[in-house]
Scaffold this active site. Sequence first.
Site, PDB file in Angstrom:
ATOM      1  N   GLU A  89      10.429  -7.592   6.845  1.00  0.00           N
ATOM      2  CA  GLU A  89       9.653  -7.775   8.072  1.00  0.00           C
ATOM      3  C   GLU A  89       8.383  -8.594   7.841  1.00  0.00           C
ATOM      4  O   GLU A  89       7.864  -8.643   6.729  1.00  0.00           O
ATOM      5  CB  GLU A  89       9.231  -6.401   8.628  1.00  0.00           C
ATOM      6  N   CYS A 102       1.359 -11.837   8.513  1.00  0.00           N
ATOM      7  CA  CYS A 102       1.417 -10.852   7.431  1.00  0.00           C
ATOM      8  C   CYS A 102       2.860 -10.836   6.928  1.00  0.00           C
ATOM      9  O   CYS A 102       3.777 -10.544   7.698  1.00  0.00           O
ATOM     10  CB  CYS A 102       1.012  -9.491   7.987  1.00  0.00           C
ATOM     11  N   CYS A 109       9.550  -0.799  -1.296  1.00  0.00           N
ATOM     12  CA  CYS A 109       8.518  -0.881  -2.342  1.00  0.00           C
ATOM     13  C   CYS A 109       8.676   0.285  -3.314  1.00  0.00           C
ATOM     14  O   CYS A 109       8.905   1.414  -2.885  1.00  0.00           O
ATOM     15  CB  CYS A 109       7.125  -0.832  -1.723  1.00  0.00           C
ATOM     16  N   CYS A 113       3.561   4.998  -2.353  1.00  0.00           N
ATOM     17  CA  CYS A 113       2.336   5.593  -1.788  1.00  0.00           C
ATOM     18  C   CYS A 113       2.752   6.529  -0.653  1.00  0.00           C
ATOM     19  O   CYS A 113       3.530   6.156   0.220  1.00  0.00           O
ATOM     20  CB  CYS A 113       1.400   4.510  -1.268  1.00  0.00           C
ATOM     21  N   CYS A 116       2.456   5.554   3.201  1.00  0.00           N
ATOM     22  CA  CYS A 116       2.999   4.248   3.619  1.00  0.00           C
ATOM     23  C   CYS A 116       4.493   4.370   3.904  1.00  0.00           C
ATOM     24  O   CYS A 116       5.255   4.828   3.046  1.00  0.00           O
ATOM     25  CB  CYS A 116       2.724   3.232   2.509  1.00  0.00           C
ATOM     26  N   SER A 191      -2.491  -8.892  -1.478  1.00  0.00           N
ATOM     27  CA  SER A 191      -2.965  -7.502  -1.543  1.00  0.00           C
ATOM     28  C   SER A 191      -2.130  -6.715  -2.544  1.00  0.00           C
ATOM     29  O   SER A 191      -0.904  -6.755  -2.503  1.00  0.00           O
ATOM     30  CB  SER A 191      -2.852  -6.887  -0.144  1.00  0.00           C
ATOM     31  N   CYS A 333      -0.248  -1.939   9.829  1.00  0.00           N
ATOM     32  CA  CYS A 333      -0.244  -1.742   8.377  1.00  0.00           C
ATOM     33  C   CYS A 333       0.499  -0.481   8.003  1.00  0.00           C
ATOM     34  O   CYS A 333       0.185   0.600   8.510  1.00  0.00           O
ATOM     35  CB  CYS A 333      -1.669  -1.500   7.897  1.00  0.00           C
TER      36      CYS A 333
HETATM   37  N1  SAH Z   1       1.601  -3.297  -1.741  1.00  0.00           N
HETATM   38  C1  SAH Z   1       0.423  -3.974  -1.393  1.00  0.00           C
HETATM   39  C2  SAH Z   1       0.541  -4.790  -0.135  1.00  0.00           C
HETATM   40  C3  SAH Z   1       1.292  -4.169   0.994  1.00  0.00           C
HETATM   41  S1  SAH Z   1       0.541  -2.728   1.729  1.00  0.00           S
HETATM   42  C4  SAH Z   1      -0.742  -3.007  -1.295  1.00  0.00           C
HETATM   43  O1  SAH Z   1      -0.521  -1.801  -1.333  1.00  0.00           O
HETATM   44  O2  SAH Z   1      -1.859  -3.471  -1.217  1.00  0.00           O
HETATM   45  C5  SAH Z   1      -0.824  -3.480   2.573  1.00  0.00           C
HETATM   46  C6  SAH Z   1      -1.903  -2.512   3.019  1.00  0.00           C
HETATM   47  O3  SAH Z   1      -1.394  -1.602   4.002  1.00  0.00           O
HETATM   48  C7  SAH Z   1      -2.430  -1.648   1.888  1.00  0.00           C
HETATM   49  O4  SAH Z   1      -3.827  -1.809   1.780  1.00  0.00           O
HETATM   50  C8  SAH Z   1      -2.108  -0.252   2.335  1.00  0.00           C
HETATM   51  O5  SAH Z   1      -3.114   0.633   1.978  1.00  0.00           O
HETATM   52  C9  SAH Z   1      -2.025  -0.369   3.820  1.00  0.00           C
HETATM   53  N2  SAH Z   1      -1.239   0.709   4.417  1.00  0.00           N
HETATM   54  C10 SAH Z   1      -0.044   1.154   4.023  1.00  0.00           C
HETATM   55  N3  SAH Z   1       0.382   2.163   4.834  1.00  0.00           N
HETATM   56  C11 SAH Z   1      -0.589   2.322   5.763  1.00  0.00           C
HETATM   57  C12 SAH Z   1      -0.720   3.179   6.912  1.00  0.00           C
HETATM   58  N4  SAH Z   1       0.241   4.018   7.268  1.00  0.00           N
HETATM   59  N5  SAH Z   1      -1.842   3.073   7.651  1.00  0.00           N
HETATM   60  C13 SAH Z   1      -2.798   2.185   7.311  1.00  0.00           C
HETATM   61  N6  SAH Z   1      -2.710   1.340   6.270  1.00  0.00           N
HETATM   62  C14 SAH Z   1      -1.622   1.415   5.493  1.00  0.00           C
HETATM   63 FE1  SF4 Z   2       3.968  -0.279  -1.704  1.00  0.00          FE
HETATM   64 FE2  SF4 Z   2       1.613  -1.122  -0.764  1.00  0.00          FE
HETATM   65 FE3  SF4 Z   2       3.089   0.666   0.631  1.00  0.00          FE
HETATM   66 FE4  SF4 Z   2       1.918   1.424  -1.632  1.00  0.00          FE
HETATM   67  S1  SF4 Z   2       0.893   0.733   0.259  1.00  0.00           S
HETATM   68  S2  SF4 Z   2       4.033   1.846  -1.062  1.00  0.00           S
HETATM   69  S3  SF4 Z   2       2.070  -0.434  -2.854  1.00  0.00           S
HETATM   70  S4  SF4 Z   2       3.637  -1.446   0.169  1.00  0.00           S
END
Ligand code: SAH
Ligand code: SF4
Length: 342
Positions: A89, A102, A109, A113, A116, A191, A333
């Site tokens: 996406e 974006c 991934c 996390c 996420c 990022s 995000c």
């Molecule tokens: N893997 C990389 C880039 C993709 S995630 C990284 O983690 O930086 C991009 C951003 O989205 C990250 O800063 C992450 O903290 C944020 N993110 C992920 N899940 C989120 C959520 N549910 N609400 C707000 N931000 C989120």
């Molecule tokens: Fe992967 Fe970034 Fe999501 Fe963490 S926040 S699971 S590193 S995409």
Amino acid sequence: MASLQDKTSLLSLPIESLPGEGYRRQQLAGWLYARGARQWDQMTDLPRALRNEWAEQFRVSEFAEVLPYPSQDGSVKYLYTLLDGQKTEAVYMPYPNRKTLCISSMVGCPAGCTFCATGKMGFGRNLTAAEIVDQILFAAYHQGHTPREIRNVVLMGMGEPLLNVENVFAAIERMLHPQGLAMSPRRITLSTVGIPRGIYKLAESGLGVRLALSLHAPDDETRQQIIPTALRYRIAEIMEAVRHYYAQTGRRVTLEYTLLKGLNDHDWQARALAGLFKGLSVHMNLIPWNPWEGAPHQGTPKAQILKFATTLKQQGIPTSVRWSRGQDVGAACGQLALKQPA
Ligand code: SAH
Ligand code: SF4
């Protein structure tokens, strides 16, 4: 005729290695990256015989299907089906004076996390350089823009770009190349969840793009609860890499910090963060957490978000709160999980 998957991907080739000699090669690069052609028959000033010959060997696009999901706020989520049937996406975000895309670097991934939705999916596969670049080309085409009208790209979609360094760097080269997307490196942000060896590679690469670090906690104990996998490195190790990156490039580092209620939103954590970044040029983006179904978290209430921001600012850290876009279509995000919005 060979299937699309069997043909060589034009976008996978460095621009110098595109087919054709001199002027013809430049014309082809122009069609792909400046004019945004998605089919051979659009390239009308290339001789038909040559187009037919190339069409036998090479493919222009990387997707079997793309579905756009427009949000009420003007952003659009794109769901791309790749030629092997996997999906990824991207999110288009128009602002009054700039257009930002974006993009994703993986299907899913592996970092896992807990807050996420992409992390919850697990790892599908790395995207190729061509699949990364074509997200931009398609979104521009669908929006009625030429590719170069998309002036800002953030690698903040699905996946961890510094675990797919080779393909991500090759994609960035196509974005920067004067005969490619001719973008300014300052308008590309990568990022990362904090992969030290990847940060060193980025520093050495000379690509000059911006680095954003998703830290989410000033202490390893809290971070362990947020990133429970082996892809969580020690904060001290990440900071060493970030200091090296800064020394090498002189570039201000962006910090991304998703606020989770009762976990990483305490006042002492704001003060500890400020301590961690003393002497470094950084900008903090606080991201209110975007909910998704089944998530084991709650977002920090607005009043506490603002208090956390104030504490950081009082401690000398320039800070903004990034209110998300596209929530209604699952485009905000961390909501990217290949779910088709209702
Ligand atoms: N893997 C990389 C880039 C993709 S995630 C990284 O983690 O930086 C991009 C951003 O989205 C990250 O800063 C992450 O903290 C944020 N993110 C992920 N899940 C989120 C959520 N549910 N609400 C707000 N931000 C989120
Ligand atoms: Fe992967 Fe970034 Fe999501 Fe963490 S926040 S699971 S590193 S995409």
